[in-house]
Design a protein around this motif. Structure first.
Motif, PDB file in Angstrom:
ATOM      1  N   MET A 148       0.825  -1.171   0.000  1.00  0.00           N
ATOM      2  CA  MET A 148       0.000   0.000   0.000  1.00  0.00           C
ATOM      3  C   MET A 148       0.886   1.258   0.000  1.00  0.00           C
ATOM      4  O   MET A 148       0.590   2.225  -0.685  1.00  0.00           O
ATOM      5  CB  MET A 148      -0.929  -0.008   1.207  1.00  0.00           C
ATOM      6  N   GLN A 149       1.966   1.192   0.746  1.00  0.00           N
ATOM      7  CA  GLN A 149       2.873   2.339   0.800  1.00  0.00           C
ATOM      8  C   GLN A 149       3.444   2.621  -0.587  1.00  0.00           C
ATOM      9  O   GLN A 149       3.552   3.785  -0.994  1.00  0.00           O
ATOM     10  CB  GLN A 149       3.994   2.068   1.797  1.00  0.00           C
ATOM     11  N   ASP A 150       3.777   1.573  -1.314  1.00  0.00           N
ATOM     12  CA  ASP A 150       4.304   1.718  -2.661  1.00  0.00           C
ATOM     13  C   ASP A 150       3.298   2.454  -3.551  1.00  0.00           C
ATOM     14  O   ASP A 150       3.674   3.305  -4.362  1.00  0.00           O
ATOM     15  CB  ASP A 150       4.617   0.326  -3.217  1.00  0.00           C
ATOM     16  N   THR A 151       2.021   2.136  -3.381  1.00  0.00           N
ATOM     17  CA  THR A 151       0.971   2.792  -4.157  1.00  0.00           C
ATOM     18  C   THR A 151       0.913   4.280  -3.822  1.00  0.00           C
ATOM     19  O   THR A 151       0.848   5.126  -4.719  1.00  0.00           O
ATOM     20  CB  THR A 151      -0.397   2.137  -3.887  1.00  0.00           C
ATOM     21  N   PHE A 152       0.941   4.606  -2.550  1.00  0.00           N
ATOM     22  CA  PHE A 152       0.851   6.016  -2.168  1.00  0.00           C
ATOM     23  C   PHE A 152       2.078   6.808  -2.607  1.00  0.00           C
ATOM     24  O   PHE A 152       1.959   7.983  -2.975  1.00  0.00           O
ATOM     25  CB  PHE A 152       0.583   6.156  -0.675  1.00  0.00           C
ATOM     26  N   VAL A 153       3.235   6.190  -2.610  1.00  0.00           N
ATOM     27  CA  VAL A 153       4.431   6.862  -3.119  1.00  0.00           C
ATOM     28  C   VAL A 153       4.258   7.130  -4.617  1.00  0.00           C
ATOM     29  O   VAL A 153       4.570   8.223  -5.105  1.00  0.00           O
ATOM     30  CB  VAL A 153       5.707   6.036  -2.839  1.00  0.00           C
ATOM     31  N   ALA A 154       3.729   6.148  -5.344  1.00  0.00           N
ATOM     32  CA  ALA A 154       3.492   6.327  -6.784  1.00  0.00           C
ATOM     33  C   ALA A 154       2.455   7.417  -7.029  1.00  0.00           C
ATOM     34  O   ALA A 154       2.584   8.210  -7.970  1.00  0.00           O
ATOM     35  CB  ALA A 154       3.049   5.005  -7.408  1.00  0.00           C
ATOM     36  N   VAL A 155       1.412   7.467  -6.199  1.00  0.00           N
ATOM     37  CA  VAL A 155       0.397   8.517  -6.324  1.00  0.00           C
ATOM     38  C   VAL A 155       1.042   9.883  -6.081  1.00  0.00           C
ATOM     39  O   VAL A 155       0.818  10.840  -6.831  1.00  0.00           O
ATOM     40  CB  VAL A 155      -0.777   8.273  -5.337  1.00  0.00           C
ATOM     41  N   TRP A 156       1.839   9.980  -5.044  1.00  0.00           N
ATOM     42  CA  TRP A 156       2.492  11.246  -4.705  1.00  0.00           C
ATOM     43  C   TRP A 156       3.390  11.721  -5.846  1.00  0.00           C
ATOM     44  O   TRP A 156       3.352  12.871  -6.250  1.00  0.00           O
ATOM     45  CB  TRP A 156       3.309  11.071  -3.418  1.00  0.00           C
ATOM     46  N   ARG A 157       4.183  10.797  -6.371  1.00  0.00           N
ATOM     47  CA  ARG A 157       5.118  11.162  -7.447  1.00  0.00           C
ATOM     48  C   ARG A 157       4.405  11.452  -8.761  1.00  0.00           C
ATOM     49  O   ARG A 157       4.906  12.206  -9.590  1.00  0.00           O
ATOM     50  CB  ARG A 157       6.128  10.040  -7.652  1.00  0.00           C
ATOM     51  N   GLY A 158       3.257  10.820  -8.983  1.00  0.00           N
ATOM     52  CA  GLY A 158       2.559  10.986 -10.256  1.00  0.00           C
ATOM     53  C   GLY A 158       1.316  11.841 -10.171  1.00  0.00           C
ATOM     54  O   GLY A 158       0.486  11.809 -11.076  1.00  0.00           O
ATOM     55  N   ALA A 159       1.166  12.605  -9.110  1.00  0.00           N
ATOM     56  CA  ALA A 159      -0.037  13.414  -8.928  1.00  0.00           C
ATOM     57  C   ALA A 159      -0.273  14.382 -10.084  1.00  0.00           C
ATOM     58  O   ALA A 159      -1.424  14.661 -10.434  1.00  0.00           O
ATOM     59  CB  ALA A 159       0.039  14.179  -7.603  1.00  0.00           C
ATOM     60  N   ASN A 160       0.767  14.842 -10.708  1.00  0.00           N
ATOM     61  CA  ASN A 160       0.611  15.773 -11.833  1.00  0.00           C
ATOM     62  C   ASN A 160       0.002  15.097 -13.064  1.00  0.00           C
ATOM     63  O   ASN A 160      -0.429  15.780 -13.979  1.00  0.00           O
ATOM     64  CB  ASN A 160       1.954  16.417 -12.185  1.00  0.00           C
ATOM     65  N   ARG A 161      -0.037  13.769 -13.082  1.00  0.00           N
ATOM     66  CA  ARG A 161      -0.632  13.047 -14.221  1.00  0.00           C
ATOM     67  C   ARG A 161      -2.135  12.838 -14.069  1.00  0.00           C
ATOM     68  O   ARG A 161      -2.784  12.387 -15.007  1.00  0.00           O
ATOM     69  CB  ARG A 161       0.071  11.708 -14.409  1.00  0.00           C
ATOM     70  N   TYR A 162      -2.695  13.156 -12.911  1.00  0.00           N
ATOM     71  CA  TYR A 162      -4.142  13.014 -12.729  1.00  0.00           C
ATOM     72  C   TYR A 162      -4.841  14.100 -13.531  1.00  0.00           C
ATOM     73  O   TYR A 162      -4.571  15.283 -13.376  1.00  0.00           O
ATOM     74  CB  TYR A 162      -4.511  13.108 -11.249  1.00  0.00           C
ATOM     75  N   ARG A 163      -5.762  13.687 -14.428  1.00  0.00           N
ATOM     76  CA  ARG A 163      -6.418  14.620 -15.342  1.00  0.00           C
ATOM     77  C   ARG A 163      -7.769  15.111 -14.844  1.00  0.00           C
ATOM     78  O   ARG A 163      -8.446  15.832 -15.544  1.00  0.00           O
ATOM     79  CB  ARG A 163      -6.585  13.962 -16.706  1.00  0.00           C
ATOM     80  N   ALA A 164      -8.196  14.653 -13.678  1.00  0.00           N
ATOM     81  CA  ALA A 164      -9.480  15.059 -13.094  1.00  0.00           C
ATOM     82  C   ALA A 164     -10.653  14.740 -14.010  1.00  0.00           C
ATOM     83  O   ALA A 164     -11.673  15.401 -13.964  1.00  0.00           O
ATOM     84  CB  ALA A 164      -9.463  16.537 -12.716  1.00  0.00           C
ATOM     85  N   GLY A 174      -2.623   1.252  -7.870  1.00  0.00           N
ATOM     86  CA  GLY A 174      -2.388   0.156  -6.925  1.00  0.00           C
ATOM     87  C   GLY A 174      -2.372  -1.203  -7.597  1.00  0.00           C
ATOM     88  O   GLY A 174      -1.506  -2.043  -7.322  1.00  0.00           O
ATOM     89  N   ILE A 175      -3.308  -1.426  -8.496  1.00  0.00           N
ATOM     90  CA  ILE A 175      -3.388  -2.710  -9.203  1.00  0.00           C
ATOM     91  C   ILE A 175      -2.153  -2.910 -10.067  1.00  0.00           C
ATOM     92  O   ILE A 175      -1.559  -3.989 -10.079  1.00  0.00           O
ATOM     93  CB  ILE A 175      -4.678  -2.782 -10.058  1.00  0.00           C
ATOM     94  N   ARG A 176      -1.741  -1.862 -10.780  1.00  0.00           N
ATOM     95  CA  ARG A 176      -0.553  -2.006 -11.625  1.00  0.00           C
ATOM     96  C   ARG A 176       0.701  -2.271 -10.784  1.00  0.00           C
ATOM     97  O   ARG A 176       1.561  -3.051 -11.179  1.00  0.00           O
ATOM     98  CB  ARG A 176      -0.375  -0.771 -12.512  1.00  0.00           C
ATOM     99  N   ARG A 177       0.793  -1.647  -9.613  1.00  0.00           N
ATOM    100  CA  ARG A 177       1.939  -1.893  -8.722  1.00  0.00           C
ATOM    101  C   ARG A 177       1.914  -3.334  -8.215  1.00  0.00           C
ATOM    102  O   ARG A 177       2.940  -4.001  -8.140  1.00  0.00           O
ATOM    103  CB  ARG A 177       1.950  -0.919  -7.538  1.00  0.00           C
ATOM    104  N   LEU A 178       0.716  -3.829  -7.861  1.00  0.00           N
ATOM    105  CA  LEU A 178       0.573  -5.203  -7.383  1.00  0.00           C
ATOM    106  C   LEU A 178       0.968  -6.198  -8.466  1.00  0.00           C
ATOM    107  O   LEU A 178       1.720  -7.144  -8.212  1.00  0.00           O
ATOM    108  CB  LEU A 178      -0.867  -5.464  -6.935  1.00  0.00           C
ATOM    109  N   ILE A 179       0.478  -5.991  -9.658  1.00  0.00           N
ATOM    110  CA  ILE A 179       0.803  -6.898 -10.759  1.00  0.00           C
ATOM    111  C   ILE A 179       2.299  -6.883 -11.034  1.00  0.00           C
ATOM    112  O   ILE A 179       2.912  -7.925 -11.260  1.00  0.00           O
ATOM    113  CB  ILE A 179      -0.004  -6.527 -12.019  1.00  0.00           C
ATOM    114  N   SER A 180       2.891  -5.706 -10.979  1.00  0.00           N
ATOM    115  CA  SER A 180       4.331  -5.602 -11.178  1.00  0.00           C
ATOM    116  C   SER A 180       5.077  -6.414 -10.122  1.00  0.00           C
ATOM    117  O   SER A 180       6.036  -7.132 -10.435  1.00  0.00           O
ATOM    118  CB  SER A 180       4.752  -4.135 -11.117  1.00  0.00           C
ATOM    119  N   ARG A 181       4.639  -6.327  -8.878  1.00  0.00           N
ATOM    120  CA  ARG A 181       5.276  -7.099  -7.799  1.00  0.00           C
ATOM    121  C   ARG A 181       5.086  -8.600  -8.010  1.00  0.00           C
ATOM    122  O   ARG A 181       6.000  -9.384  -7.787  1.00  0.00           O
ATOM    123  CB  ARG A 181       4.696  -6.711  -6.439  1.00  0.00           C
TER     124      ARG A 181
END
Length: 124
Positions: free
Chosen positions: A1-17, A29-36
């Protein structure tokens, strides 16, 4: 879960709303899980003892990754596989999958139908 939140934090500028924030975070989160899961060494089988309980979700993922279904999914085109991943394995609605994959909802439905047909043929 922490990995997901780090990815969200780093990629927040990619959220298009253009959709739900939760769906966007879920997709990350799903993509991070699959990668793991893909990074795990192949051929390692966990013992099924009383001390080591494997969840139903883990059983499904193991079956998808290593069984006949996994092989059939591997033969799908990347576009079809992405739709199956989003709608079936991740449990997203067609609307959520469309936002996640950045394609129209009708395209998600068409690709899902084509993927089901190809999987049925491959598993028959």
């Amino acid at each position: 879960m922490q990995d997901t939140f780090v990815a969200v934090w780093r990629g927040a500028n990619r959220y298009r709303a253009s959709g739900e924030v939760a769906a966007w975070i879920w997709g990350i989160g799903i993509r991070r899980l699959i990668s793991r899961l893909r990074q795990r060494p192949k051929g390692i089988v966990r013992p099924h003892s009383d001390a080591t309980k494997v969840s139903a979700e883990d059983e499904v993922l193991i079956g998808v990754e290593h069984g006949d279904l996994g092989a059939a999914l591997g033969r799908l085109s990347p576009d079809l596989r992405a739709v199956v991943q989003a709608t079936v394995l991740d449990g997203l609605t067609t609307k959520e999958a469309a936002m996640l994959l950045d394609i129209p909802q009708g395209t998600v439905k068409t690709r899902a139908a084509r993927a089901r047909r190809e999987l049925r043929e491959a598993l028959a």
